[in-house]
Design a protein around this motif. Structure first.
Motif, PDB file in Angstrom:
ATOM      1  N   GLU A 166       8.760   3.619  -7.643  1.00  0.00           N
ATOM      2  CA  GLU A 166       8.925   5.068  -7.757  1.00  0.00           C
ATOM      3  C   GLU A 166       9.142   5.663  -6.372  1.00  0.00           C
ATOM      4  O   GLU A 166       8.644   5.122  -5.379  1.00  0.00           O
ATOM      5  CB  GLU A 166       7.675   5.691  -8.373  1.00  0.00           C
ATOM      6  N   PRO A 167       9.862   6.779  -6.290  1.00  0.00           N
ATOM      7  CA  PRO A 167      10.043   7.435  -4.997  1.00  0.00           C
ATOM      8  C   PRO A 167       8.690   7.717  -4.339  1.00  0.00           C
ATOM      9  O   PRO A 167       7.731   8.103  -4.993  1.00  0.00           O
ATOM     10  CB  PRO A 167      10.776   8.733  -5.349  1.00  0.00           C
ATOM     11  N   GLY A 168       8.638   7.474  -3.024  1.00  0.00           N
ATOM     12  CA  GLY A 168       7.421   7.673  -2.262  1.00  0.00           C
ATOM     13  C   GLY A 168       6.578   6.424  -2.108  1.00  0.00           C
ATOM     14  O   GLY A 168       5.705   6.352  -1.234  1.00  0.00           O
ATOM     15  N   GLN A 169       6.826   5.416  -2.944  1.00  0.00           N
ATOM     16  CA  GLN A 169       6.065   4.168  -2.869  1.00  0.00           C
ATOM     17  C   GLN A 169       6.431   3.419  -1.591  1.00  0.00           C
ATOM     18  O   GLN A 169       7.592   3.371  -1.190  1.00  0.00           O
ATOM     19  CB  GLN A 169       6.376   3.312  -4.096  1.00  0.00           C
ATOM     20  N   VAL A 170       5.430   2.832  -0.937  1.00  0.00           N
ATOM     21  CA  VAL A 170       5.647   2.068   0.284  1.00  0.00           C
ATOM     22  C   VAL A 170       5.714   0.582  -0.066  1.00  0.00           C
ATOM     23  O   VAL A 170       4.850   0.067  -0.784  1.00  0.00           O
ATOM     24  CB  VAL A 170       4.519   2.327   1.308  1.00  0.00           C
ATOM     25  N   ILE A 171       6.752  -0.099   0.425  1.00  0.00           N
ATOM     26  CA  ILE A 171       6.928  -1.533   0.226  1.00  0.00           C
ATOM     27  C   ILE A 171       7.139  -2.177   1.597  1.00  0.00           C
ATOM     28  O   ILE A 171       7.522  -1.493   2.551  1.00  0.00           O
ATOM     29  CB  ILE A 171       8.101  -1.852  -0.734  1.00  0.00           C
TER      30      ILE A 171
END
Length: 193
Positions: A166-171
């Motif tokens: 999802e947008p905003g998720q950090v990977i």
């Protein structure tokens, strides 16, 4: 099929009402085709493909035309977009670790040749992180230097493993066990089949 015929066929797959921010439409493409300006027509069709999702057939046709014109980067881009039309789009803002802090000392090539591993939150059967592979396309620049930041597109080896993003998720990006970079998801769109 020759290049003009391929570009004409691709232009027929663009809805007439589609226009870029600069009011470029498929009619502009036809104008360049009548004057044998094939490279300009190809560029305009690529731009129109950014306005709304178009079919894999559109992108395949453009890729073949670009290959015949020996426009390697355009061909690679159109093949990439064909993949996205089939499997979805994942865009992120990637920051690489500086060369002094990471294994990588050279720039990442931008045209989708690097296939790093990513920690996207999936878990292995033992409970540890499961790393997933995705090709990397650096947007708007030919390469990304260590310590640099850029918008990127990801083409997962197994798209089904990435559907939870999802947008905003950090990977995090890995080229070995260490973290090579951190990315914030900007867009994650599943393909409409």
């Amino acid at each position: 099929m020759d290049v003009p015929a391929m570009l004409e066929a691709a232009s027929l797959l663009v809805p007439e009402k589609v226009a870029t921010e600069n009011d470029i439409t498929v009619n502009d493409v036809w104008e360049y085709l009548t004057h044998d300006e094939w490279e300009v027509a190809l560029d305009l069709l690529e731009e129109l493909g950014d306005v709304q999702p178009l079919s894999p057939g559109f992108w395949e046709t453009l890729a073949t035309a670009a290959e015949q014109m020996r426009l390697d980067r355009s061909a690679a881009w159109c093949n990439w977009r064909c993949y996205e039309a089939r499997n979805g789009t994942i865009r992120a803002n990637l920051t690489l670790r500086p060369a002094a802090e990471a294994r990588r000392k050279t720039a990442i090539p931008g045209a989708g040749v690097l296939r790093p591993m990513w920690d996207i939150g999936n878990r292995s059967p033992a409970g540890g992180p499961a790393l997933d592979i995705a090709r990397l396309w650096v947007e708007f620049v030919p390469f990304l230097e260590p310590g640099g930041q850029a918008s990127v597109r990801l083409a997962p080896l197994d798209p089904s493993q990435w559907q939870h993003l999802e947008p905003g998720q950090v990977i995090t990006m890995h080229e070995d066990r260490s973290v090579a970079g951190t990315a914030v998801v900007l867009e994650s769109v599943t393909a409409h089949r």
